[in-house]
Design a protein around this motif. Structure first.
Motif, PDB file in Angstrom:
ATOM      1  N   GLY B 117       0.839  -1.207   0.000  1.00  0.00           N
ATOM      2  CA  GLY B 117       0.000   0.000   0.000  1.00  0.00           C
ATOM      3  C   GLY B 117       0.866   1.246   0.000  1.00  0.00           C
ATOM      4  N   SER B 118       1.926   1.222   0.831  1.00  0.00           N
ATOM      5  CA  SER B 118       2.826   2.373   0.902  1.00  0.00           C
ATOM      6  C   SER B 118       3.529   2.575  -0.432  1.00  0.00           C
ATOM      7  CB  SER B 118       3.874   2.152   1.996  1.00  0.00           C
ATOM      8  OG  SER B 118       3.236   2.007   3.226  1.00  0.00           O
ATOM      9  N   PHE B 119       3.898   1.446  -1.069  1.00  0.00           N
ATOM     10  CA  PHE B 119       4.599   1.546  -2.351  1.00  0.00           C
ATOM     11  C   PHE B 119       3.693   2.153  -3.426  1.00  0.00           C
ATOM     12  CE2 PHE B 119       5.523  -0.390  -6.534  1.00  0.00           C
ATOM     13  CZ  PHE B 119       6.736   0.227  -6.769  1.00  0.00           C
ATOM     14  N   ILE B 120       2.452   1.647  -3.496  1.00  0.00           N
ATOM     15  CA  ILE B 120       1.510   2.163  -4.507  1.00  0.00           C
ATOM     16  C   ILE B 120       1.255   3.654  -4.253  1.00  0.00           C
ATOM     17  CG2 ILE B 120      -0.865   1.984  -5.394  1.00  0.00           C
ATOM     18  CD1 ILE B 120      -0.664  -1.057  -4.695  1.00  0.00           C
ATOM     19  N   ALA B 121       1.023   3.997  -2.990  1.00  0.00           N
ATOM     20  CA  ALA B 121       0.754   5.402  -2.647  1.00  0.00           C
ATOM     21  C   ALA B 121       1.968   6.273  -2.943  1.00  0.00           C
ATOM     22  CB  ALA B 121       0.387   5.515  -1.179  1.00  0.00           C
ATOM     23  N   GLY B 122       3.149   5.742  -2.639  1.00  0.00           N
ATOM     24  CA  GLY B 122       4.374   6.487  -2.903  1.00  0.00           C
ATOM     25  C   GLY B 122       4.541   6.751  -4.390  1.00  0.00           C
ATOM     26  N   ARG B 250      -9.992  -6.572  -1.220  1.00  0.00           N
ATOM     27  CA  ARG B 250     -10.526  -5.701  -0.162  1.00  0.00           C
ATOM     28  C   ARG B 250      -9.667  -4.453   0.030  1.00  0.00           C
ATOM     29  NH1 ARG B 250     -11.115  -9.524   4.906  1.00  0.00           N
ATOM     30  NH2 ARG B 250     -11.416  -7.495   5.907  1.00  0.00           N
ATOM     31  N   SER B 251      -8.395  -4.531  -0.390  1.00  0.00           N
ATOM     32  CA  SER B 251      -7.459  -3.448  -0.055  1.00  0.00           C
ATOM     33  C   SER B 251      -7.232  -2.436  -1.166  1.00  0.00           C
ATOM     34  CB  SER B 251      -6.085  -4.029   0.319  1.00  0.00           C
ATOM     35  OG  SER B 251      -6.212  -4.944   1.352  1.00  0.00           O
ATOM     36  N   ILE B 252      -7.426  -2.849  -2.412  1.00  0.00           N
ATOM     37  CA  ILE B 252      -6.971  -1.988  -3.505  1.00  0.00           C
ATOM     38  C   ILE B 252      -7.661  -0.620  -3.520  1.00  0.00           C
ATOM     39  CG2 ILE B 252      -8.496  -2.985  -5.311  1.00  0.00           C
ATOM     40  CD1 ILE B 252      -4.833  -1.882  -5.800  1.00  0.00           C
ATOM     41  N   PHE B 253      -8.975  -0.611  -3.296  1.00  0.00           N
ATOM     42  CA  PHE B 253      -9.662   0.698  -3.317  1.00  0.00           C
ATOM     43  C   PHE B 253      -9.312   1.551  -2.089  1.00  0.00           C
ATOM     44  CE2 PHE B 253     -12.222  -1.531  -6.522  1.00  0.00           C
ATOM     45  CZ  PHE B 253     -12.022  -0.637  -7.566  1.00  0.00           C
ATOM     46  N   PRO B 254      -9.242   0.959  -0.902  1.00  0.00           N
ATOM     47  CA  PRO B 254      -8.741   1.765   0.224  1.00  0.00           C
ATOM     48  C   PRO B 254      -7.351   2.350  -0.044  1.00  0.00           C
ATOM     49  CG  PRO B 254      -9.763  -0.211   1.057  1.00  0.00           C
ATOM     50  CD  PRO B 254      -9.768  -0.335  -0.437  1.00  0.00           C
ATOM     51  N   SER B 280      -8.036   8.840   6.311  1.00  0.00           N
ATOM     52  CA  SER B 280      -8.277   7.649   5.486  1.00  0.00           C
ATOM     53  C   SER B 280      -9.039   6.588   6.286  1.00  0.00           C
ATOM     54  CB  SER B 280      -6.932   7.087   5.012  1.00  0.00           C
ATOM     55  OG  SER B 280      -7.108   5.803   4.515  1.00  0.00           O
ATOM     56  N   TYR B 281      -8.631   6.383   7.535  1.00  0.00           N
ATOM     57  CA  TYR B 281      -9.297   5.375   8.371  1.00  0.00           C
ATOM     58  C   TYR B 281     -10.766   5.739   8.577  1.00  0.00           C
ATOM     59  CZ  TYR B 281      -9.848   1.935  12.120  1.00  0.00           C
ATOM     60  OH  TYR B 281     -10.256   0.865  12.879  1.00  0.00           O
ATOM     61  N   THR B 282     -10.989   7.021   8.889  1.00  0.00           N
ATOM     62  CA  THR B 282     -12.369   7.479   9.107  1.00  0.00           C
ATOM     63  C   THR B 282     -13.194   7.273   7.839  1.00  0.00           C
ATOM     64  OG1 THR B 282     -11.391   9.179  10.493  1.00  0.00           O
ATOM     65  CG2 THR B 282     -13.701   9.459   9.969  1.00  0.00           C
ATOM     66  N   MET B 283     -12.603   7.608   6.702  1.00  0.00           N
ATOM     67  CA  MET B 283     -13.322   7.475   5.434  1.00  0.00           C
ATOM     68  C   MET B 283     -13.647   6.010   5.140  1.00  0.00           C
ATOM     69  SD  MET B 283     -12.204   9.043   1.777  1.00  0.00           S
ATOM     70  CE  MET B 283     -10.886   7.907   1.469  1.00  0.00           C
ATOM     71  N   GLU B 284     -12.687   5.122   5.337  1.00  0.00           N
ATOM     72  CA  GLU B 284     -12.926   3.697   5.067  1.00  0.00           C
ATOM     73  C   GLU B 284     -14.016   3.142   5.972  1.00  0.00           C
ATOM     74  OE1 GLU B 284     -11.890   2.193   2.473  1.00  0.00           O
ATOM     75  OE2 GLU B 284     -10.671   3.932   1.976  1.00  0.00           O
ATOM     76  N   LYS B 285     -13.990   3.608   7.203  1.00  0.00           N
ATOM     77  CA  LYS B 285     -14.992   3.134   8.155  1.00  0.00           C
ATOM     78  C   LYS B 285     -16.387   3.599   7.736  1.00  0.00           C
ATOM     79  CE  LYS B 285     -15.517   2.681  13.119  1.00  0.00           C
ATOM     80  NZ  LYS B 285     -15.039   3.080  14.435  1.00  0.00           N
ATOM     81  N   LYS B 286     -16.454   4.829   7.226  1.00  0.00           N
ATOM     82  CA  LYS B 286     -17.761   5.369   6.811  1.00  0.00           C
ATOM     83  C   LYS B 286     -18.265   4.666   5.562  1.00  0.00           C
ATOM     84  CE  LYS B 286     -18.324   9.551   9.154  1.00  0.00           C
ATOM     85  NZ  LYS B 286     -18.465  10.939   9.230  1.00  0.00           N
ATOM     86  N   ILE B 287     -17.355   4.361   4.649  1.00  0.00           N
ATOM     87  CA  ILE B 287     -17.747   3.728   3.388  1.00  0.00           C
ATOM     88  C   ILE B 287     -18.138   2.263   3.615  1.00  0.00           C
ATOM     89  CG2 ILE B 287     -16.830   2.928   1.152  1.00  0.00           C
ATOM     90  CD1 ILE B 287     -15.157   5.487   1.059  1.00  0.00           C
ATOM     91  N   ALA B 303      -4.596  -1.054   5.103  1.00  0.00           N
ATOM     92  CA  ALA B 303      -4.210  -0.656   3.740  1.00  0.00           C
ATOM     93  C   ALA B 303      -4.407   0.847   3.505  1.00  0.00           C
ATOM     94  CB  ALA B 303      -5.018  -1.464   2.729  1.00  0.00           C
ATOM     95  N   GLY B 304      -5.601   1.353   3.836  1.00  0.00           N
ATOM     96  CA  GLY B 304      -5.915   2.762   3.572  1.00  0.00           C
ATOM     97  C   GLY B 304      -4.986   3.713   4.306  1.00  0.00           C
ATOM     98  N   PRO B 305      -4.928   3.633   5.642  1.00  0.00           N
ATOM     99  CA  PRO B 305      -4.071   4.567   6.386  1.00  0.00           C
ATOM    100  C   PRO B 305      -2.591   4.478   6.033  1.00  0.00           C
ATOM    101  CG  PRO B 305      -5.622   3.522   7.861  1.00  0.00           C
ATOM    102  CD  PRO B 305      -5.763   2.827   6.547  1.00  0.00           C
ATOM    103  N   GLU B 306      -2.106   3.246   5.778  1.00  0.00           N
ATOM    104  CA  GLU B 306      -0.685   3.113   5.441  1.00  0.00           C
ATOM    105  C   GLU B 306      -0.375   3.772   4.098  1.00  0.00           C
ATOM    106  OE1 GLU B 306       2.182   1.962   6.931  1.00  0.00           O
ATOM    107  OE2 GLU B 306       0.925   2.108   8.695  1.00  0.00           O
TER     108      GLU B 306
END
Lengths: 155, 504
Positions: B117-122, B250-254, B280-287, B303-306
């Motif tokens: 996740g960090s790599f993709i985000a980076g 489950r992780s790709i969209f987060p 990000s965590y708050t958003m994932e929890k809401k979604i 995944a999302g927060p990282e």
């Protein structure tokens, strides 16, 4: 109502510091708004700091009644002594660095920390101090070419 | 678009040179290491290591220091997942689901998805930086002295957001930083201020002794005061690091959402990577269709927060490289490091030093790839490093601080100064004054004074120049908004409290 001492003392120290800055700044050429002198910004920065210190002091006075008992818990005395010991060891390090040279001073400094501040046994403490002093000397002194003081013994 | 690829090509030619790759590796390795090690964070490490970059070129030095920063985001997740102790504040939220996953024997996929996740985000963050930075820097080229003065003032106000406690105290620290930055000979007249005949103070207080003292030494003192104990979760299996297809689904969209949110929030002052991961965590929890299961080992919560904290770390480079304004304390350290190398970051960086600008941006991509390689196969090594006692670490940290201070000018005075600021930083943090706003103001202070003086000379002392120029007015209004927002929020009692968690 118990006063928040830490908060108040820190605000008073800041206040005195800022007033000292202002008093010093007024002795410098002040200039004008269109041509600021060296004293202009220090004076107004000091003044702003003084106002903020007063704000913190006022806040401490107003908030003193609302202080929760758990928040005033003091730090552990033994560990404070350790902090003091490490601090004075560092001052001693700076004092002896140009007299004894880098490797010897670093060896003594790390030995004191390992043996007396961390209570390692003599052999691990001596080995740790040796590795730390030689390792840092090799990296910084020889590889990165830092010009360390030689000291009386020429090392 | 053609320009973008040409610029990226220039950047990769610089960042992929053997020397720069080596120092990038050294940076991300050190970053991961300090993210994992107890009691030393990236701020302290960067401040300690800045002097060691003096013999390097500015670009190589910045590549290494930036590597430490985003490398620490990676390392911090390991301790969050295995120990439930956040290595960095930006990894706080990873503890919730990451540790639960580890308890359920799924530490491997948790660590794996955090790294991927960090790599993709980076990667996305690097691309975003390359797209957003040029137009922003082009726009900033239109700035005059009034705009700069207002921008610096905005920067100083921004600095108050680096503190997570009292706004009043943060403002006081900004003013203190400003006062300290004025020590030494004034730039125009050469008039000595607050030097008291001390020769070593004529060039002003050194940035390095101040930050090494305030962040490095004071951190050691604070850690010494607290008993440090940590238990590593040994029951968890960390052999299967590759997440399953179901985990990926489950992780790709987060990850993608976290990257976008993180990048945007990273640009904002004060929040950076920490705010990004929380959002990000708050958003994932809401979604999520099962929000109540968050906190019980949901991979989306890792995944999302990282992803967000890594993208946030990269977004933070935008104000630094385009405007010369640091939005967090690490960026302030990087500005300080560049200034020591004779480079003034700002809108002209891209045109005057394209290699530095694009080299730094592209090095982050290379760095993220190196981190992926470092983190997955070497996870066993990082777990072993977790066990290093603090009693062995801190004497070395102190020796590094002393060497760093001495090597500035080969002067014992700098060592005394560092120790003094170490004590000041320790006392300050004991009474809840945070050093980050002070450090930022110390960097911006002289720039602010010069811009203010120039603007007032141009306007012949008329302060209206700051509101008559539209961009300057925008900055002043933004600053006003930043100051009044917390007050309004407090009145409406809607301020979310972010509890500062210090590294153990």
């Amino acid at each position: 109502m118990k006063l928040d001492r830490k908060e108040s003392i820190s605000a008073i120290v800041l206040l005195f510091f800022s007033l000292a800055v202002c008093f010093q700044a007024v002795r410098y050429p002040f200039g004008s708004i269109s041509k600021m002198g060296p004293g202009f910004l220090p004076f107004y920065s000091g003044l702003a700091l003084a106002a903020l210190s007063l704000g913190i002091l006022l806040h401490a006075l107003l908030a003193s009644g609302r202080k929760e008992p758990g928040l005033t818990e003091g730090p552990k005395r033994r560990n404070i002594l350790k902090v003091g010991a490490v601090f004075f060891s560092m001052v001693a390090y700076a004092f002896f660095l140009d007299k004894l040279g880098f490797p010897i001073t670093t060896f003594c400094f790390t030995l004191i920390l390992f043996k007396f501040c961390e209570s390692y046994r003599w052999i691990p403490a001596l080995l740790g101090a040796l590795v730390a002093s030689l390792g840092t000397y090799l990296i910084f002194g020889l590889w990165l070419q830092c010009q360390f003081p030689k000291g009386w013994l020429g090392v | 678009m053609g320009d973008l690829f040409a610029n990226l090509y220039t950047g990769f030619m610089v960042s992929l040179s053997l020397t720069n790759i080596f120092y990038c590796f050294l940076g991300v390795f050190t970053g991961t290491l300090i993210g994992v090690l107890p009691g030393i964070g990236p701020v302290a490490t960067i401040s300690i290591l800045i002097p060691s970059t003096f013999h390097l070129s500015p670009i190589t030095g910045v590549i290494m220091l930036a590597g430490i920063y985003y490398g620490a985001q990676y390392g911090g997740s390991t301790t969050s997942i295995l120990l439930r102790i956040p290595g960095e504040t930006s990894s706080v939220i990873t503890c919730l689901d990451g540790y639960e996953m580890a308890r359920q024997g799924r530490a491997g996929p948790a660590l794996g998805i955090a790294a991927f996740g960090s790599f993709i985000a980076g990667t996305l963050g690097t691309f975003g930086l390359a797209v957003v930075a040029p137009p922003l820097a082009g726009w900033a080229l239109k700035f005059g002295a009034a705009e700069y003065a207002s921008l610096m003032l905005l920067g100083l106000i921004t600095a108050t957001f680096l503190g997570q406690k009292s706004m009043l105290k943060s403002l006081a620290m900004v003013m203190l930083g400003l006062v300290l930055s004025l020590v030494g000979r004034e730039t125009i007249t050469g008039f000595p201020r607050f030097t008291y005949g001390v020769y070593e103070l004529e060039d002003g207080l050194g940035f390095i002794p101040i930050i090494m003292g305030l962040f490095g030494i004071s951190e050691v003192f604070l850690n010494l005061e607290e008993a440090m104990s940590r238990v590593i979760l040994t029951r968890s299996k960390i052999a299967d690091l590759l997440p399953s297809l179901q985990d990926w689904g489950r992780s790709i969209f987060p990850i993608l959402r976290g990257s976008v949110v993180g990048f945007l929030l990273g640009i904002l002052p004060g929040g950076g990577a920490t705010l990004a991961s929380l959002a990000s965590y708050t958003m994932e929890k809401k979604i999520s269709k099962t929000p109540n299961r968050f906190g019980s080992g949901m991979i989306e919560g890792v995944a999302g927060p990282e992803a967000a904290n890594n993208a946030g770390a990269q977004g933070a480079f935008i104000p630094l490289l385009c405007l010369g304004i640091p939005c967090n304390v690490i960026m302030a350290l990087l500005i300080g490091a560049l200034m020591i190398h004779g480079v003034q970051p700002g809108p002209l960086t891209m045109t005057k030093n394209p290699e530095l600008f694009w080299g730094t941006i592209t090095s982050m991509y290379a760095g993220n790839l190196l981190l992926l390689i470092l983190n997955l196969p070497l996870i066993g090594l990082w777990v072993r490093i977790l066990k290093v006692p603090y009693g062995i670490l801190y004497p070395l940290v102190l020796v590094f601080c002393i060497i760093g201070a001495f090597s500035l000018n080969n002067s014992i005075f700098e060592i005394y100064l560092t120790i003094f600021f170490g004590l000041v930083g320790y006392v300050m943090r004991k009474v809840d004054y945070e050093p980050a706003p002070l450090a930022l103001a110390f960097v911006l202070g002289p720039l602010f004074e010069d811009a203010l003086r120039q603007a007032l000379v141009i306007s012949r002392g008329d302060f209206r120049i700051f509101v008559q120029r539209p961009l300057s007015l925008v900055f002043l209004l933004a600053g006003l908004g930043l100051i009044t927002f917390p007050l309004i929020s407090r009145l409406t009692k809607r301020v979310p409290r972010i509890v500062e968690i210090r590294k153990p």
